[in-house]
Design an enzyme around this catalytic site. Structure first.
Site, PDB file in Angstrom:
ATOM      1  N   SER A 125       0.833  -1.199   0.000  1.00 42.47           N
ATOM      2  CA  SER A 125       0.000   0.000   0.000  1.00 42.47           C
ATOM      3  C   SER A 125       0.874   1.258   0.000  1.00 42.47           C
ATOM      4  O   SER A 125       1.697   1.433  -0.903  1.00 42.47           O
ATOM      5  CB  SER A 125      -0.960  -0.046   1.190  1.00 42.47           C
ATOM      6  OG  SER A 125      -2.000   0.871   1.037  1.00 42.47           O
ATOM      7  N   GLU A 252      -6.668  -3.461 -11.132  1.00 43.14           N
ATOM      8  CA  GLU A 252      -6.149  -3.008 -12.422  1.00 43.14           C
ATOM      9  C   GLU A 252      -4.900  -2.144 -12.274  1.00 43.14           C
ATOM     10  O   GLU A 252      -4.131  -1.987 -13.228  1.00 43.14           O
ATOM     11  CB  GLU A 252      -7.244  -2.248 -13.176  1.00 43.14           C
ATOM     12  CG  GLU A 252      -8.382  -3.142 -13.664  1.00 43.14           C
ATOM     13  CD  GLU A 252      -9.479  -2.373 -14.370  1.00 43.14           C
ATOM     14  OE1 GLU A 252      -9.340  -1.125 -14.497  1.00 43.14           O
ATOM     15  OE2 GLU A 252     -10.456  -3.000 -14.807  1.00 43.14           O
TER      16      GLU A 252
END
Length: 298
Positions: A125, A252
């Protein structure tokens, strides 16, 4: 008095659980005061000359979130798991920058403190955005790069991003109550494990104490998170791992990283959310080991 005694007991149980996870993974807490401030990390030592693996956590997380993955990696690796500035027990405050490039620059100083010149860098992240930035600007310091559901691409709006846009409520900054913590677990993991109520309560209380700093960190991160301009500069062998069911950063985005970083490899894990190192630590460890041995010669 009884309420205070009960609350102290809950905190003791929480901290005991953390210590147990560290013990099982062979991790030792370390602290060092540097010119910039206090640095806190977990370390698993290894023989002299062993490859060093450095793991960078995400926004609002901390060093202990890597313990399950650390436990799955061979003891032939030296492991370093820092609390990034603004998180855990490391330096914190409203007077320092938490922008991605500032965090990456601090890593250079931290490497000197740890006595290493080159690391195998793993980031999740926010930690992935910092790792990518560091790899692009300091290629001599990165033996390999692994991005786990990394921030920094942002080509597709995630479910959380769309919800935030509609409601104006950011679940990542709403963890100051037990309900907020439970909601964030649902956002972050495909199948959240059962978590004791006392652990939820302690987490919420600690988040409440850090609320102002975390908002500052998020603002700095949001303003600097896009790493697309530097991705083509990354030279290190790169592995991109993503959970198909990530609701925080769209799957994606993995394609953006894979396209921009020459020679990179991509793996998408089914029935995994935003935290693959916690949801499937054995699988992530196996993927990383196979990649590192094949591409980085460890």
């Amino acid at each position: 008095m009884w309420r205070r005694w009960i609350w102290n007991g809950k905190q003791w149980l929480f901290d005991w659980g953390v210590r147990q996870q560290r013990r099982w993974a062979g991790l030792r807490p370390r602290r060092l005061r540097l010119e910039q401030g206090e640095l806190s990390w977990l370390e698993r030592p290894a023989p002299a000359g062993a490859p060093t693996v450095l793991m960078l956590h995400g926004f609002g997380a901390e060093k202990d979130h890597w313990a399950m993955l650390a436990r799955c990696l061979p003891k032939t690796f030296r492991l370093i798991l820092p609390d990034l500035p603004g998180h855990g027990d490391s330096m914190s405050g409203l007077d320092i920058s938490y922008r991605v490039e500032a965090q990456a620059d601090r890593l250079r100083v931290f490497l000197e403190a740890w006595g290493v010149e080159s690391v195998h860098l793993i980031g999740n992240s926010m930690g992935g955005a910092i790792a990518a930035n560091f790899a692009a600007r300091y290629p001599q310091s990165v033996a390999s790069l692994t991005l786990l559901n990394a921030a920094g691409a942002g080509v597709s709006a995630s479910e959380m991003a769309e919800s935030w846009q509609r409601s104006g409520d950011n679940p990542m900054l709403d963890m100051t109550s037990a309900d907020g913590v439970r909601a964030m677990l649902d956002w972050a993991m495909y199948r959240p494990p059962p978590v004791p109520g006392f652990a939820i309560e302690v987490t919420a209380a600690r988040k409440a104490e850090r609320a102002e700093v975390e908002r500052r960190i998020f603002d700095d991160l949001f303003d600097s998170v896009d790493q697309r301009p530097v991705l083509a500069s990354i030279q290190a062998p790169t592995l991109i791992v993503w959970g198909r069911e990530d609701r925080i950063l769209h799957v994606e985005d993995a394609d953006c990283f894979a396209t921009a970083i020459a020679g990179s490899e991509k793996q998408v894990l089914e029935q995994v959310g935003h935290l693959p190192m916690m949801e499937q630590p054995r699988r992530v460890a196996a993927l990383w080991l196979e990649f590192a041995r094949r591409r980085a010669g460890v």
